[in-house]
Scaffold this active site. Sequence first.
Site, PDB file in Angstrom:
ATOM      1  N   ARG A  17      16.454 -19.450 -30.469  1.00 61.55           N
ATOM      2  CA  ARG A  17      15.047 -19.019 -30.562  1.00 61.55           C
ATOM      3  C   ARG A  17      15.021 -17.804 -31.475  1.00 61.55           C
ATOM      4  NH1 ARG A  17      10.518 -18.465 -25.945  1.00 61.55           N
ATOM      5  NH2 ARG A  17      10.544 -20.674 -26.450  1.00 61.55           N
ATOM      6  N   HIS A  35       8.245 -25.471 -32.985  1.00 62.07           N
ATOM      7  CA  HIS A  35       8.794 -25.517 -31.626  1.00 62.07           C
ATOM      8  C   HIS A  35       9.007 -26.999 -31.282  1.00 62.07           C
ATOM      9  CE1 HIS A  35       9.968 -24.290 -27.783  1.00 62.07           C
ATOM     10  NE2 HIS A  35       8.846 -23.809 -27.280  1.00 62.07           N
ATOM     11  N   GLN A  42       9.393 -28.443 -27.700  1.00 60.43           N
ATOM     12  CA  GLN A  42       8.125 -28.486 -26.967  1.00 60.43           C
ATOM     13  C   GLN A  42       7.360 -29.766 -27.297  1.00 60.43           C
ATOM     14  OE1 GLN A  42       6.844 -25.907 -24.777  1.00 60.43           O
ATOM     15  NE2 GLN A  42       5.577 -27.669 -24.260  1.00 60.43           N
ATOM     16  N   ASP A  48      -2.772 -23.016 -26.931  1.00 61.32           N
ATOM     17  CA  ASP A  48      -1.641 -22.092 -26.802  1.00 61.32           C
ATOM     18  C   ASP A  48      -2.221 -20.685 -26.939  1.00 61.32           C
ATOM     19  OD1 ASP A  48       0.878 -20.889 -26.821  1.00 61.32           O
ATOM     20  OD2 ASP A  48       1.387 -21.505 -28.862  1.00 61.32           O
ATOM     21  N   CYS A  79       1.552 -25.267 -23.710  1.00 61.42           N
ATOM     22  CA  CYS A  79       3.016 -25.130 -23.688  1.00 61.42           C
ATOM     23  C   CYS A  79       3.465 -24.076 -22.682  1.00 61.42           C
ATOM     24  CB  CYS A  79       3.520 -24.781 -25.083  1.00 61.42           C
ATOM     25  SG  CYS A  79       2.770 -23.283 -25.750  1.00 61.42           S
ATOM     26  N   ARG A 133      10.504 -30.502 -20.355  1.00 58.94           N
ATOM     27  CA  ARG A 133      11.374 -29.793 -21.305  1.00 58.94           C
ATOM     28  C   ARG A 133      12.830 -30.045 -20.931  1.00 58.94           C
ATOM     29  NH1 ARG A 133       9.563 -25.258 -23.919  1.00 58.94           N
ATOM     30  NH2 ARG A 133      11.633 -25.357 -24.859  1.00 58.94           N
TER      31      ARG A 133
HETATM   32  N1  NVA Z   1       3.088 -19.811 -29.914  1.00 60.56           N
HETATM   33  C1  NVA Z   1       3.817 -19.158 -28.842  1.00 60.56           C
HETATM   34  C2  NVA Z   1       4.571 -20.173 -28.063  1.00 60.56           C
HETATM   35  C3  NVA Z   1       5.390 -19.662 -26.899  1.00 60.56           C
HETATM   36  C4  NVA Z   1       6.145 -20.760 -26.212  1.00 60.56           C
HETATM   37  C5  NVA Z   1       4.745 -18.103 -29.417  1.00 60.56           C
HETATM   38  O1  NVA Z   1       5.364 -18.366 -30.449  1.00 60.56           O
HETATM   39  O2  NVA Z   1       4.834 -17.016 -28.854  1.00 60.56           O
HETATM   40  N1   CP Z   2       6.904 -23.141 -23.724  1.00 59.18           N
HETATM   41  C1   CP Z   2       7.960 -22.315 -23.881  1.00 59.18           C
HETATM   42  O1   CP Z   2       8.761 -22.454 -24.818  1.00 59.18           O
HETATM   43  O2   CP Z   2       8.090 -21.357 -22.922  1.00 59.18           O
HETATM   44  P1   CP Z   2       9.068 -20.091 -22.981  1.00 59.18           P
HETATM   45  O3   CP Z   2       8.574 -19.211 -24.081  1.00 59.18           O
HETATM   46  O4   CP Z   2       8.960 -19.462 -21.634  1.00 59.18           O
HETATM   47  O5   CP Z   2      10.459 -20.589 -23.277  1.00 59.18           O
END
Ligand code: NVA
Ligand code: CP
Length: 308
Positions: free
Chosen positions: A103, A130, A133, A221, A261, A289
């Site tokens: 990540r 992502h 997801q 989101d 998500c 997931r």
């Molecule tokens: N769009 C959000 C998704 C978190 C799972 C982010 O990137 O923070």
């Molecule tokens: N949806 C998702 O990726 O959640 P987290 O940011 O908690 O991993």
Amino acid sequence: MTRHFLSSADLTRDDALGLFALAADLKQRRKAGQRSAPLAGRTFALIFEKPSLRTRVTFEVGIIQLGGRAVYLSGPEIGLGTRESVPDVARNLSRWVDGIAARVYAHETVEGLARHATVPVINGLSDFEHPCQALADFFTLWERGLDLARMRVAWIGDGNNVCHSLVLLGAILGASTVVACPPGYAPDPRVAETVRRVGGRLEVIDDPRAAATGADVLYTDVWTSMGQEAERERRLEVFRRYQINETLLGVAKPSALVMHCLPAHRGEEITDGVLDGPQSIVLDQAENRLHAQKAVILHLLGGSPDDV
Ligand code: NVA
Ligand code: CP
């Protein structure tokens, strides 16, 4: 499917459907209490430059359930690109582990890891995509027996990383997607270009009501993604009209499903009533997931659920 999973666009329709079938098999075996250890003796590195609940837990638990081990590495600890270059981290990890999930802030970081690693790399979220997801999301719709090629999916809000992966996988699977976002917050033109290339259908408009009308799925989101915190006040203002609430849900199909998500900012992009209501499938998405990522890992590492 390529050796890595960095983008929804790494999948063909057959890849995605194969992963759904494998995920369903793994889910059913888990629920039946069957145990196997196709990852016995194998280790994954999990790199997190940003916080996570779902991604970290589902990767760690999934790898444990498959009989393998996971090593968690926080961003500050390894200093990707600061303490050590991305290629050097990738080359070193490849000597010790069998796969890497990462990540990251910049999508180029996960691409750099993949370019220099000799083991599979999985994108656990970047500023651009992502894909884990999106895979779990369409698996969640597929396992309900829905005809993905006839679906109208309405994305309400920011044309962000989650939106990109959803739109791309939707196009690959034949779903038609409409994105309702304020001007300036549309999905990246490269995503629209890929959708065109694979013959998908994507409409980008600014009216959330028009997008939601007759939709099979309403998806949203957070308005401020990780890394954009300095823009939060402005975004709260810009996105105010783009909330999934009871009124907006009322113009979708009566059978419409609500997706997110997570994590959610309750009262901002979605109301409590809708998030916790009967049409919400957000916890199924979160559960899936686990199963979808186990399928990806087994696929990339060449294991079978029957391996003991
Ligand atoms: N769009 C959000 C998704 C978190 C799972 C982010 O990137 O923070
Ligand atoms: N949806 C998702 O990726 O959640 P987290 O940011 O908690 O991993």
